[in-house]
Design an enzyme around this catalytic site. Structure first.
Site, PDB file in Angstrom:
ATOM      1  N   SER A 167    -110.885   7.985  63.839  1.00  0.00           N
ATOM      2  CA  SER A 167    -111.349   6.631  63.531  1.00  0.00           C
ATOM      3  C   SER A 167    -110.370   6.004  62.540  1.00  0.00           C
ATOM      4  O   SER A 167    -109.644   6.731  61.844  1.00  0.00           O
ATOM      5  CB  SER A 167    -112.732   6.700  62.888  1.00  0.00           C
ATOM      6  OG  SER A 167    -113.129   5.458  62.378  1.00  0.00           O
TER       7      SER A 167
ATOM      8  N   TYR B 242    -118.985  10.990  57.056  1.00  0.00           N
ATOM      9  CA  TYR B 242    -118.292  10.616  58.293  1.00  0.00           C
ATOM     10  C   TYR B 242    -116.795  10.475  58.023  1.00  0.00           C
ATOM     11  O   TYR B 242    -115.964  11.011  58.764  1.00  0.00           O
ATOM     12  CB  TYR B 242    -118.873   9.301  58.814  1.00  0.00           C
ATOM     13  CG  TYR B 242    -118.254   8.781  60.096  1.00  0.00           C
ATOM     14  CD1 TYR B 242    -118.618   9.310  61.326  1.00  0.00           C
ATOM     15  CD2 TYR B 242    -117.311   7.747  60.076  1.00  0.00           C
ATOM     16  CE1 TYR B 242    -118.063   8.827  62.505  1.00  0.00           C
ATOM     17  CE2 TYR B 242    -116.754   7.259  61.248  1.00  0.00           C
ATOM     18  CZ  TYR B 242    -117.136   7.793  62.466  1.00  0.00           C
ATOM     19  OH  TYR B 242    -116.574   7.315  63.625  1.00  0.00           O
TER      20      TYR B 242
HETATM   21  N1  LIG Z   1    -117.902   3.012  68.308  1.00  0.00           N
HETATM   22  C1  LIG Z   1    -117.041   2.875  67.319  1.00  0.00           C
HETATM   23  O1  LIG Z   1    -116.910   1.792  66.714  1.00  0.00           O
HETATM   24  C2  LIG Z   1    -116.168   4.036  66.918  1.00  0.00           C
HETATM   25  C3  LIG Z   1    -115.117   3.780  66.034  1.00  0.00           C
HETATM   26  C4  LIG Z   1    -114.305   4.833  65.648  1.00  0.00           C
HETATM   27  C5  LIG Z   1    -114.526   6.105  66.147  1.00  0.00           C
HETATM   28  N2  LIG Z   1    -115.558   6.325  67.002  1.00  0.00           N
HETATM   29  C6  LIG Z   1    -115.768   7.704  67.496  1.00  0.00           C
HETATM   30  O2  LIG Z   1    -115.915   7.684  68.887  1.00  0.00           O
HETATM   31  C7  LIG Z   1    -116.651   8.836  69.299  1.00  0.00           C
HETATM   32  C8  LIG Z   1    -117.723   8.416  70.290  1.00  0.00           C
HETATM   33  O3  LIG Z   1    -118.678   7.594  69.628  1.00  0.00           O
HETATM   34  P1  LIG Z   1    -119.397   6.357  70.339  1.00  0.00           P
HETATM   35  O4  LIG Z   1    -119.017   5.151  69.614  1.00  0.00           O
HETATM   36  O5  LIG Z   1    -119.201   6.410  71.805  1.00  0.00           O
HETATM   37  O6  LIG Z   1    -120.932   6.655  69.940  1.00  0.00           O
HETATM   38  P2  LIG Z   1    -122.196   7.112  70.811  1.00  0.00           P
HETATM   39  O7  LIG Z   1    -122.455   6.172  71.907  1.00  0.00           O
HETATM   40  O8  LIG Z   1    -123.268   7.367  69.805  1.00  0.00           O
HETATM   41  O9  LIG Z   1    -121.721   8.483  71.465  1.00  0.00           O
HETATM   42  C9  LIG Z   1    -121.692   9.677  70.750  1.00  0.00           C
HETATM   43  C10 LIG Z   1    -121.613  10.817  71.745  1.00  0.00           C
HETATM   44  O10 LIG Z   1    -121.548  12.058  71.012  1.00  0.00           O
HETATM   45  C11 LIG Z   1    -122.499  12.961  71.565  1.00  0.00           C
HETATM   46  N3  LIG Z   1    -123.000  13.880  70.555  1.00  0.00           N
HETATM   47  C12 LIG Z   1    -123.588  13.583  69.367  1.00  0.00           C
HETATM   48  N4  LIG Z   1    -123.985  14.720  68.760  1.00  0.00           N
HETATM   49  C13 LIG Z   1    -123.643  15.744  69.586  1.00  0.00           C
HETATM   50  C14 LIG Z   1    -123.814  17.157  69.533  1.00  0.00           C
HETATM   51  N5  LIG Z   1    -124.417  17.779  68.504  1.00  0.00           N
HETATM   52  N6  LIG Z   1    -123.336  17.901  70.557  1.00  0.00           N
HETATM   53  C15 LIG Z   1    -122.751  17.307  71.617  1.00  0.00           C
HETATM   54  N7  LIG Z   1    -122.557  15.982  71.729  1.00  0.00           N
HETATM   55  C16 LIG Z   1    -123.013  15.212  70.727  1.00  0.00           C
HETATM   56  C17 LIG Z   1    -123.616  12.083  72.116  1.00  0.00           C
HETATM   57  O11 LIG Z   1    -124.271  12.736  73.188  1.00  0.00           O
HETATM   58  P3  LIG Z   1    -125.705  13.466  73.124  1.00  0.00           P
HETATM   59  O12 LIG Z   1    -126.567  12.702  72.167  1.00  0.00           O
HETATM   60  O13 LIG Z   1    -126.171  13.401  74.549  1.00  0.00           O
HETATM   61  O14 LIG Z   1    -125.416  14.868  72.693  1.00  0.00           O
HETATM   62  C18 LIG Z   1    -122.824  10.896  72.650  1.00  0.00           C
HETATM   63  O15 LIG Z   1    -122.396  11.145  73.968  1.00  0.00           O
HETATM   64  C19 LIG Z   1    -117.195   9.465  68.011  1.00  0.00           C
HETATM   65  O16 LIG Z   1    -116.384  10.565  67.644  1.00  0.00           O
HETATM   66  C20 LIG Z   1    -117.033   8.355  66.993  1.00  0.00           C
HETATM   67  O17 LIG Z   1    -116.893   8.845  65.672  1.00  0.00           O
HETATM   68  C21 LIG Z   1    -116.390   5.321  67.392  1.00  0.00           C
END
Ligand SMILES: NC(=O)c1ccc[n+]([C@@H]2O[C@H](COP(=O)([O-])OP(=O)(O)OC[C@H]3O[C@@H](n4cnc5c(N)ncnc54)[C@H](OP(=O)(O)O)[C@@H]3O)[C@@H](O)[C@H]2O)c1
Length: 266
Positions: free
Chosen positions: A143, A156
């Site tokens: 991130s 985080y």
């Molecule tokens: N969206 C943003 O603005 C942003 C910015 C920077 C970085 N990121 C990074 O992008 C990545 C994806 O996030 P997102 O934005 O797509 O959020 P999201 O929609 O909340 O997706 C998070 C994913 O992680 C999985 N997850 C959470 N806990 C888990 C566990 N214990 N075991 C296995 N899977 C798990 C969830 O699946 P289940 O609940 O089905 O397990 C879900 O598929 C993350 O690493 C986040 O830090 C996001």
């Protein structure tokens, strides 16, 4: 359409929603065979049913990133079904909304278990196979917060900073083997990360933050990421104006610190 990933085996964690779901769609369109992992199997099945090539071409493999003892068996399953793994996309993660002073250490540990040890553990399980083949790429979704630590996200931010240390060292260690490491720093992407984020009680934040709701779509993010992975980049920054914070902090650290003190972070 990109064909850079035709017939490649791409294992994506966090494929049940948000960025992981969009990446699964984009890699499938680019010809890859996608292995979809996360905890919610019904959501993984829903995503698989939408993928180019048909659901039966891809693999749904439920995986909890905190259950590191299950990783060797998961790698064996993928290897048995697909032969090898070309790309591991370490994407699964957990957001945070809560001040450090209010947050019990237990919550910090939960976030580190998913965001740091989950990614590191799965990479360690996949790496020997990649090294033996002399090929493969590990992609790590960090991130902008992996550089610029913003309030209400202390654990985080720590988890994302830690990924940089581990995977930058790993990149140098494995370079001679032919395995590559790509670190990705997204800015805000429109997903449910704020809804799923942990608050200081360990419950869900359960709100779609305005910054999240107004951010770049996950599909646009995924399209940009695929083209930059195909270009073989070691580090990739994608997002809106907020990605400039990385340079601002490097060049003007005192100004950045002042902004971080004063700005409102949901
Ligand atoms: N969206 C943003 O603005 C942003 C910015 C920077 C970085 N990121 C990074 O992008 C990545 C994806 O996030 P997102 O934005 O797509 O959020 P999201 O929609 O909340 O997706 C998070 C994913 O992680 C999985 N997850 C959470 N806990 C888990 C566990 N214990 N075991 C296995 N899977 C798990 C969830 O699946 P289940 O609940 O089905 O397990 C879900 O598929 C993350 O690493 C986040 O830090 C996001």
């Amino acid at each position: 359409m990109s064909t850079a990933f035709a017939d490649q085996v791409v294992w994506i964690t966090g494929a049940s929603s948000g960025i992981g779901e969009a990446l699964a769609r984009a890699f499938a369109v680019a010809g890859a065979r996608v292995v979809l992992s996360a905890r919610r199997e019904t959501e993984l099945q829903r995503v698989a049913a939408t993928l180019a090539g048909g659901a039966e071409h891809h693999i749904v493999l439920p995986l909890d990133l905190t259950a590191t003892d299950t990783f060797p068996a998961a790698v064996a399953t993928v290897t048995a079904r697909c032969g090898h793994i070309d790309l591991l996309i370490n994407n699964g993660g957990l957001g945070q909304r809560g001040f450090a002073v209010d947050t019990p250490l237990e919550i910090d540990r939960r976030i580190m278990e998913v965001n740091y040890f989950g990614q590191v553990g799965l990479t360690k399980a996949v790496l020997p196979g990649m090294i033996a083949r002399g090929a493969g790429r590990v992609v790590v979704i960090s991130s902008v917060v992996g550089y610029v630590a913003t309030p209400r996200r202390s654990a985080y931010a720590a988890s994302k900073h830690a990924l940089h240390g581990f995977f930058n060292a790993l990149r140098a260690e494995v370079h001679a083997t032919g395995v590559r490491v790509t670190l990705v720093c997204p800015g805000y992407v429109r997903t449910e990360i704020s809804v799923h984020a942990l608050d200081s009680t360990g419950g869900r934040h359960a709100k779609m933050d305005t910054t999240q709701a107004n951010a770049m779509s996950a599909d646009v993010f995924a399209a940009r990421l695929l083209s930059q992975i195909a270009a073989g980049r070691d580090e990739i920054h994608i997002g809106g104006r907020e990605v400039w914070a990385v340079r601002l902090q490097r060049w003007l650290p005192r100004l950045t610190a002042r902004i971080l003190r004063r700005a409102k972070f949901s």
